[in-house]
Enzyme design. Structure first.
Site, PDB file in Angstrom:
ATOM      1  CB  SER A 109      13.250  -4.582  -7.823  1.00 23.92           C
ATOM      2  OG  SER A 109      13.000  -4.212  -6.490  1.00 23.92           O
TER       3      SER A 109
HETATM    4  N1  SAH Z   1      10.295  -6.408  -3.473  1.00 20.43           N
HETATM    5  C1  SAH Z   1       9.391  -5.493  -4.150  1.00 20.43           C
HETATM    6  C2  SAH Z   1      10.015  -4.134  -4.345  1.00 20.43           C
HETATM    7  C3  SAH Z   1       9.253  -3.149  -3.561  1.00 20.43           C
HETATM    8  S1  SAH Z   1       9.835  -1.499  -3.441  1.00 20.43           S
HETATM    9  C4  SAH Z   1       8.879  -6.087  -5.446  1.00 20.43           C
HETATM   10  O1  SAH Z   1       9.355  -7.148  -5.862  1.00 20.43           O
HETATM   11  O2  SAH Z   1       7.944  -5.520  -6.030  1.00 20.43           O
HETATM   12  C5  SAH Z   1      10.141  -1.443  -1.700  1.00 20.43           C
HETATM   13  C6  SAH Z   1       8.967  -1.657  -0.793  1.00 20.43           C
HETATM   14  O3  SAH Z   1       9.447  -1.582   0.538  1.00 20.43           O
HETATM   15  C7  SAH Z   1       7.852  -0.626  -0.918  1.00 20.43           C
HETATM   16  O4  SAH Z   1       6.644  -1.255  -1.217  1.00 20.43           O
HETATM   17  C8  SAH Z   1       7.826   0.032   0.467  1.00 20.43           C
HETATM   18  O5  SAH Z   1       6.529   0.375   0.897  1.00 20.43           O
HETATM   19  C9  SAH Z   1       8.429  -1.062   1.338  1.00 20.43           C
HETATM   20  N2  SAH Z   1       8.987  -0.625   2.615  1.00 20.43           N
HETATM   21  C10 SAH Z   1       9.681   0.505   2.878  1.00 20.43           C
HETATM   22  N3  SAH Z   1      10.041   0.558   4.179  1.00 20.43           N
HETATM   23  C11 SAH Z   1       9.563  -0.571   4.758  1.00 20.43           C
HETATM   24  C12 SAH Z   1       9.568  -1.093   6.092  1.00 20.43           C
HETATM   25  N4  SAH Z   1      10.164  -0.440   7.107  1.00 20.43           N
HETATM   26  N5  SAH Z   1       8.959  -2.279   6.322  1.00 20.43           N
HETATM   27  C13 SAH Z   1       8.340  -2.954   5.323  1.00 20.43           C
HETATM   28  N6  SAH Z   1       8.289  -2.501   4.044  1.00 20.43           N
HETATM   29  C14 SAH Z   1       8.885  -1.326   3.759  1.00 20.43           C
END
Ligand code: SAH
Length: 222
Positions: A70
């Site tokens: 993000s």
């Molecule tokens: N917090 C992260 C941002 C990641 S983007 C950072 O600091 O880098 C969002 C993430 O959510 C992705 O990696 C995606 O695979 C995950 N995601 C999507 N749906 C999800 C679910 N149902 N359970 C767990 N993770 C999920």
């Protein structure tokens, strides 16, 4: 630019966006603890090698598997809105690179984080170990169900765009706890929502900001 300068520029950019959005977020500037946590967290260690030159830019970056780390301002404001205390236990859905969890881990006692893509969960777990973040537990699975075995949580943060607020996450929020979650149509803009559970267990939901997140996978109908 040396890293200290890049970090200073990033903090300045986050603060300028804070001022710009204060009417919506109620937050005018970074507090000292959050500022310190951002300064202490080497974002260059959370991005792929190919993006290393952009690691301190105030932008989201690709981390593979169609996912992103993000934007730093978004990480800051979502963290801030949780209003964490040192003894708090936090659940994150969407570990991704682990950057958001690393920031949280410096402001509370324990972070549990769940990632849907098993490879990303493994990479983040290894990264936390390498960098010495020892109060983060990383799991791979569908975060829709939360993590009942460690509930209730003082704070819950969802970093993928859901079409509705998952019931299990509302249940696993402590009375007096806060959840921050982007809700809306996928591949479009969503509304960042702050969910507050009061001492009686009643829920209040506030719309904070328009945001863009990658989709929440594996949502269940309720
Ligand atoms: N917090 C992260 C941002 C990641 S983007 C950072 O600091 O880098 C969002 C993430 O959510 C992705 O990696 C995606 O695979 C995950 N995601 C999507 N749906 C999800 C679910 N149902 N359970 C767990 N993770 C999920």
């Amino acid at each position: 630019m040396v890293m200290r300068k890049k970090m200073q520029r990033l903090l300045d950019e986050i603060e300028s966006e804070y001022r710009f959005t204060r009417g919506m977020t109620g937050k005018a500037m970074l507090g000292p603890e959050l500022r310190q946590a951002i300064s202490n967290t080497p974002r260059d260690k959370f991005v792929p090698l190919a993006s290393i030159d952009s690691a301190f830019d105030n932008h989201p970056l690709s981390i593979g598997y169609g996912q992103t780390i993000s934007q730093p301002y978004i990480v800051a404001i979502m963290t801030d809105l949780l209003e964490l205390k040192a003894d708090d236990v936090v659940l994150e859905i969407g570990t991704g690179s682990g950057y958001q969890a690393a920031i949280l881990s410096q402001l509370c006692r324990q972070v549990y984080t769940i990632e849907y893509v098993a490879e990303l969960a493994d990479q983040a777990r290894a990264r936390f170990e390498r960098l010495g973040y020892d109060n983060i537990v990383t799991m791979s699975g569908n975060g829709f169900d939360g993590l009942p075995e460690h509930a209730p949580y003082d704070g819950i943060i969802v970093t993928a765009a859901a079409t509705h607020i998952p019931g299990p996450l509302i249940e696993q929020l402590k009375a007096g706890g806060r959840m921050i979650i982007p809700v809306g149509r996928q591949y479009s803009h969503q509304e960042l929502k702050l969910v507050i559970k009061n001492q009686q267990g009643d829920i209040e939901v506030k719309d904070i900001l328009s945001v863009v997140f990658v989709p929440f996978q594996g949502e269940r109908n309720e």
